[in-house]
Design a protein around this motif. Structure first.
Motif, mmCIF file in Angstrom:
data_model
loop_
_atom_site.group_PDB
_atom_site.id
_atom_site.type_symbol
_atom_site.label_atom_id
_atom_site.label_comp_id
_atom_site.label_asym_id
_atom_site.label_seq_id
_atom_site.Cartn_x
_atom_site.Cartn_y
_atom_site.Cartn_z
ATOM 1 N N LEU A 38 0.818 -1.214 0.000
ATOM 2 C CA LEU A 38 0.000 0.000 0.000
ATOM 3 C C LEU A 38 0.854 1.266 0.000
ATOM 4 O O LEU A 38 1.956 1.290 0.536
ATOM 5 N N SER A 39 0.296 2.315 -0.585
ATOM 6 C CA SER A 39 0.949 3.629 -0.527
ATOM 7 C C SER A 39 0.795 4.185 0.891
ATOM 8 O O SER A 39 0.028 3.651 1.702
ATOM 9 N N TYR A 40 1.489 5.274 1.176
ATOM 10 C CA TYR A 40 1.402 5.901 2.497
ATOM 11 C C TYR A 40 -0.046 6.278 2.818
ATOM 12 O O TYR A 40 -0.543 6.007 3.916
ATOM 13 N N GLY A 41 -0.732 6.910 1.881
ATOM 14 C CA GLY A 41 -2.121 7.312 2.089
ATOM 15 C C GLY A 41 -3.045 6.126 2.311
ATOM 16 O O GLY A 41 -3.954 6.176 3.151
ATOM 17 N N GLN A 42 -2.836 5.043 1.561
ATOM 18 C CA GLN A 42 -3.657 3.844 1.738
ATOM 19 C C GLN A 42 -3.417 3.205 3.103
ATOM 20 O O GLN A 42 -4.353 2.747 3.750
ATOM 21 N N LYS A 43 -2.154 3.164 3.534
ATOM 22 C CA LYS A 43 -1.852 2.639 4.873
ATOM 23 C C LYS A 43 -2.544 3.473 5.940
ATOM 24 O O LYS A 43 -3.086 2.948 6.905
#
Length: 194
Positions: A38-43
């Motif tokens: 996951l990307s930072y935002g998704q995490k």
């Protein structure tokens, strides 16, 4: 994500898989994905969803909207509004106050580890007004103002008693720069109410 939930969800007696699935769906996340992919935002969206699904009585979120794009911030506000209830205390530490202004009940401002301001949002909106330009306002009413592209936004004493929209950024700047005057006005207004 599933491995994280299996490992950590068991520590929360009121953990709700149904709520987690609902929050993940709102954030448009697939629960079968690995956290490492996951990307930072998704995490961040996953961790917000997990935190809310724990149903902990006290949940502390530190800068929850950092890393979220504009549509995700809107989803965040919707999720937060639906997750609030009388049995939970959500403490949010943030510099991104505009992302949360419709969800805030109490404003607490810390400076150098000390609480310098602690007031209910309803009290603030009743006793202070936030104006886009205070240049024509009587100087004795202005508690704080700042320069901005051809105007002077500021915080003034609300003498009408009619609630106004609270500009959290102006409030923060005004309290930090002029704590004593802001507090004196709020306390003075409390005394009149007694």
């Amino acid at each position: 994500m599933r491995a994280f939930v299996r490992t950590n969800g068991v520590f929360y007696r009121k953990f709700s898989h149904q709520q987690l699935d609902s929050y993940l769906a709102e954030f448009e996340l697939d629960a079968s994905q690995k956290l490492s992919s996951l990307s930072y935002g998704q995490k961040k969206k996953f961790l917000i969803s997990f935190g809310l699904a724990t149903n902990a009585r006290i949940l502390i979120l530190d800068e929850p909207t950092n890393g979220l794009d504009i549509p995700s911030k809107s989803q965040f506000r919707k999720i937060m509004a639906s997750a609030l209830d009388e049995d939970k205390l959500l403490i949010v530490s943030t510099h991104q106050v505009r992302d949360l202004e419709n969800l805030i009940d109490v404003v607490l401002i810390l400076e150098k580890g000390q609480i310098i301001f602690n007031h209910d949002i309803a009290e603030i909106s009743e006793k202070l007004r936030f104006e886009a330009d205070v240049r024509s306002t009587a100087p004795d009413l202005v508690l704080y103002s700042e320069d901005a592209a051809g105007r002077r936004p500021g915080m003034i004493k609300n003498t009408s008693g009619v609630e106004s929209r609270v500009d959290l950024e102006l409030l923060f700047n005004g309290v930090v720069k002029n704590t004593a005057s802001v507090e004196a006005h709020l306390q003075n207004q409390k005394n009149y109410a007694l």
